[in-house]
Structure formats: structure tokens, C-alpha cells
Design a protein around this motif. Structure first.
Motif, PDB file in Angstrom:
ATOM      1  N   GLN A   1       5.206   0.606  -3.584  1.00 10.42           N
ATOM      2  CA  GLN A   1       5.233   0.702  -2.127  1.00 10.42           C
ATOM      3  C   GLN A   1       6.503   1.397  -1.644  1.00 10.42           C
ATOM      4  O   GLN A   1       6.493   2.137  -0.658  1.00 10.42           O
ATOM      5  CB  GLN A   1       5.154  -0.701  -1.508  1.00 10.42           C
ATOM      6  CG  GLN A   1       3.850  -1.435  -1.736  1.00 10.42           C
ATOM      7  CD  GLN A   1       2.712  -0.896  -0.891  1.00 10.42           C
ATOM      8  OE1 GLN A   1       2.935  -0.249   0.127  1.00 10.42           O
ATOM      9  NE2 GLN A   1       1.491  -1.135  -1.317  1.00 10.42           N
TER      10      GLN A   1
ATOM     11  N   ARG B   1       3.235  -4.181   8.638  1.00 10.04           N
ATOM     12  CA  ARG B   1       2.053  -3.553   8.071  1.00 10.04           C
ATOM     13  C   ARG B   1       0.849  -4.465   8.282  1.00 10.04           C
ATOM     14  O   ARG B   1       0.938  -5.518   8.925  1.00 10.04           O
ATOM     15  CB  ARG B   1       2.275  -3.250   6.589  1.00 10.04           C
ATOM     16  CG  ARG B   1       3.484  -2.340   6.340  1.00 10.04           C
ATOM     17  CD  ARG B   1       3.629  -2.001   4.870  1.00 10.04           C
ATOM     18  NE  ARG B   1       2.436  -1.321   4.391  1.00 10.04           N
ATOM     19  CZ  ARG B   1       2.007  -1.388   3.131  1.00 10.04           C
ATOM     20  NH1 ARG B   1       2.661  -2.142   2.261  1.00 10.04           N
ATOM     21  NH2 ARG B   1       0.929  -0.736   2.757  1.00 10.04           N
ATOM     22  N   SER B   2      -0.278  -4.097   7.712  1.00 11.03           N
ATOM     23  CA  SER B   2      -1.507  -4.861   7.918  1.00 11.03           C
ATOM     24  C   SER B   2      -1.433  -6.223   7.239  1.00 11.03           C
ATOM     25  O   SER B   2      -0.582  -6.468   6.378  1.00 11.03           O
ATOM     26  CB  SER B   2      -2.706  -4.072   7.360  1.00 11.03           C
ATOM     27  OG  SER B   2      -2.594  -3.943   5.954  1.00 11.03           O
ATOM     28  N   ALA B   3      -2.362  -7.104   7.608  1.00 13.49           N
ATOM     29  CA  ALA B   3      -2.398  -8.442   7.013  1.00 13.49           C
ATOM     30  C   ALA B   3      -2.668  -8.362   5.517  1.00 13.49           C
ATOM     31  O   ALA B   3      -2.165  -9.183   4.740  1.00 13.49           O
ATOM     32  CB  ALA B   3      -3.472  -9.277   7.701  1.00 13.49           C
ATOM     33  N   LYS B   4      -3.431  -7.368   5.091  1.00 13.37           N
ATOM     34  CA  LYS B   4      -3.739  -7.204   3.670  1.00 13.37           C
ATOM     35  C   LYS B   4      -2.476  -6.967   2.859  1.00 13.37           C
ATOM     36  O   LYS B   4      -2.335  -7.464   1.733  1.00 13.37           O
ATOM     37  CB  LYS B   4      -4.717  -6.041   3.495  1.00 13.37           C
ATOM     38  CG  LYS B   4      -5.150  -5.805   2.058  1.00 13.37           C
ATOM     39  CD  LYS B   4      -6.136  -4.649   1.988  1.00 13.37           C
ATOM     40  CE  LYS B   4      -6.537  -4.374   0.541  1.00 13.37           C
ATOM     41  NZ  LYS B   4      -7.477  -3.223   0.456  1.00 13.37           N
ATOM     42  N   ALA B   5      -1.538  -6.207   3.421  1.00 13.81           N
ATOM     43  CA  ALA B   5      -0.291  -5.904   2.712  1.00 13.81           C
ATOM     44  C   ALA B   5       0.616  -7.118   2.605  1.00 13.81           C
ATOM     45  O   ALA B   5       1.524  -7.144   1.768  1.00 13.81           O
ATOM     46  CB  ALA B   5       0.450  -4.767   3.417  1.00 13.81           C
ATOM     47  N   LYS B   6       0.396  -8.125   3.433  1.00 17.03           N
ATOM     48  CA  LYS B   6       1.239  -9.326   3.423  1.00 17.03           C
ATOM     49  C   LYS B   6       0.742 -10.379   2.442  1.00 17.03           C
ATOM     50  O   LYS B   6       1.511 -11.273   2.059  1.00 17.03           O
ATOM     51  CB  LYS B   6       1.299  -9.946   4.821  1.00 17.03           C
ATOM     52  CG  LYS B   6       1.932  -9.082   5.899  1.00 17.03           C
ATOM     53  CD  LYS B   6       1.935  -9.807   7.234  1.00 17.03           C
ATOM     54  CE  LYS B   6       2.644  -9.024   8.321  1.00 17.03           C
ATOM     55  NZ  LYS B   6       1.927  -7.785   8.691  1.00 17.03           N
TER      56      LYS B   6
ATOM     57  N   GLY C   1       5.634  -6.813   3.385  1.00 17.34           N
ATOM     58  CA  GLY C   1       4.497  -6.444   4.224  1.00 17.34           C
ATOM     59  C   GLY C   1       4.743  -6.548   5.712  1.00 17.34           C
ATOM     60  O   GLY C   1       3.792  -6.503   6.501  1.00 17.34           O
TER      61      GLY C   1
END
Length: 285
Positions: A99, A42-47, A39
Motif C-alpha cells: 500500500q 480510505r474505504s471500509a474494506k481497507a480498514k 486504512g
């Protein structure tokens, strides 16, 4: 009236740097894929999910090292750690593989990749290497934490550290085999669809749906069927290979240990060849 065209120089700077070629493209795809697996960028959600899995595995490694330092005995070997983390690796692969490849299918970026001097084999190698690296790091870093715990608490000095290193390296090798197998299967499944949810479900199904087959074969009255039962499921195949390589999983393989090793290698090679055929077909469209 003249039909000759005219080229106007409107002041754009010309590129005068080096032409890096296919290897640089492979390297860029690999780095991008490895970053995407965790992630990064990328965004925090992806991490959240990859780092949550990584955190859980680190916690298990720290607990194992702490308990060993207190009681003076190993409660979890390096190969056992890999096997115990199988389910987390399956779900990690189910999230990461789509992904890496399903997004390219859905976004239609593959024609752009293959319009450059990038071959299908380059794409497959870069994505596979990124997936293997991600899974191996997920296992290898916690195993190194366990090694540090064992090395700093040994009572045999340098000899104890050397012996601990001798246990770690085969453990890393076993983790690499796990990464090669899980990466090949998950990328192959994910390459069949551009929908990430379908790809994730398919990956989990391939690994888990085969598990009951092992249970059925293991319950048969035939000793041969019992010893060959682990061929039916990739996670159990990995356990059997670990046992054949000198692990302590308390399963009986009889004389079929080499059969498990051959199937593991064949499965990895087959996944790569099918992946290559799949992307050669895409590149030719």
C-alpha cells in the motif's frame, strides 16, 4: 505584427504563504503513509485487515493482563509477546508495505513526487518511518495494556510499578527492533513491483520460506551449526537477538550472540541502502 507575448491577469489569487520545503514534504508523506497503513481516509474494506490484526493483538494483551491479575504470575513477557505475534506482523507487513510503495509504482506517481524538490532519500525515509511507526504501534499499544494490567495489580506499590516500567521499556525497544527489521525487508520487496498481490506474496515468502533452513541447520550434529542456525531466517534472527539481549526464549547461542546483533543491524542498513539505490534509479529516469 508584434511577436511579444502578453500575460493576462484573469483574477486568480496569488499564493503568498510560506514555502515549507523538503521537510514538510517528508512530513506529509509520513503522515499519509501512517494513515494508509491503518486504512484511515480510505474505504471500509481497507480498514478491515489492519484493525482486525490490531484487535486480535489487543485481545491477547488483555487476556494476558487478566490472567496475571488472577494468578499473580506473568504468563507472557513483553519480549515474548513480540515474538508470539510474529506471524501477525508478517501478514500485516505483507498488506501494508504494498500500500505504501507498490501503489505509487503502479499509478506512476513517482515522477510527480520527484519533479518537486523531493529527493529519493526523502521518499525512502518518509515511507520507512511510516512503516516502522505502524508496526511499532501495533506492538507497543498492546504492550502498554499489559503494563497497565501489571501496574494496577502489583502488591509492591510504587516500587512494583517502577519495576514493571523497567520491564516495559526493553520490551518496547525489542518491538522497535522488530519494526525496523520487518519494515526494511517488506518495503524492499514491495518496491520491486507495482502489483500489490505479487508484492504481498513475495514478502510472506521471504519471511516464511527461510524457516525450514533453520530446522535443517538445527538438526545437524554440529553444535556450531545449531547455534548459528537462526541466522538463516529473519523471524528467528529476531528471537536470537532477543535472547542475546537477556530474553528467556530457551535457545542456545553460545558465544555467537554478538554475531546475531551485528547481522540484525547489517540487515536493516542493507535494506535501507538498497531501497535508496532503487529510488535514486527511479528518480533519474
Amino acid at each position: 505584427m508584434s511577436e511579444a507575448g502578453v500575460i493576462h491577469d484573469i483574477g486568480y489569487q496569488r499564493y503568498e504563504g510560506p514555502r515549507l520545503g523538503r521537510f514538510a514534504m517528508q512530513q506529509a508523506l509520513y503522515v499519509h503513509g501512517l494513515r494508509a497503513a491503518f486504512g484511515l481516509g480510505r474505504s471500509a474494506k481497507a480498514k478491515i485487515f489492519p484493525w482486525l490484526v490490531f484487535g486480535i493483538m489487543l485481545l491477547v494483551a488483555v487476556i494476558a493482563a487478566a490472567v496475571r491479575s488472577v494468578i499473580g504470575e506473568t504468563i507472557l513477557t513483553y519480549t515474548q509477546f513480540t515474538v508470539q505475534m510474529n506471524f501477525l506482523i508478517i501478514f500485516f507487513a505483507a498488506i501494508v508495505a504494498p500500500q505504501l510503495v507498490s501503489r505509487d509504482l503502479r499509478a506512476g506517481t513517482l515522477p510527480l513526487y520527484f519533479s518537486r524538490p523531493l529527493r529519493a532519500a526523502d521518499y525512502v525515509i518518509a515511507k520507512y518511518a511510516a512503516m516502522v511507526s505502524a508496526v511499532w504501534l501495533l506492538l507497543g499499544v498492546p504492550q502498554f495494556i499489559m503494563f497497565l494490567g501489571g501496574a494496577f495489580t502489583t502488591k509492591d506499590g510504587f516500587k512494583g510499578v517502577w519495576n514493571e516500567l523497567g520491564d516495559l521499556l526493553p520490551g518496547w525497544g525489542f518491538s522497535l527492533l522488530c519494526a525496523l527489521m520487518f519494515a526494511g525487508i517488506s518495503l524492499l520487496v514491495a518496491s520491486l513491483t507495482g502489483k500489490q498481490a505479487f508484492a504481498a506474496g513475495g514478502i510472506v515468502a521471504v519471511f516464511l520460506v527461510t524457516t525450514p533452513i533453520v530446522g535443517v541447520l538445527s538438526s545437524l550434529p554440529s553444535t556450531t551449526a545449531n547455534q548459528l542456525a537462526f541466522l538463516a531466517s529473519p523471524p528467528f534472527l529476531l528471537i536470537a537477538v532477543g535472547q542475546w539481549m537477556g530474553g528467556d526464549f530457551e535457545i542456545e547461542l553460545g558465544r555467537f550472540g554478538p554475531v546475531y546483533g551485528i547481522e540484525a543491524v547489517s540487515l536493516i542498513v542493507a535494506c535501507l541502502l538498497i531501497l535508496l539505490a532503487r529510488y535514486r534509479k527511479v528518480a533519474s529516469l
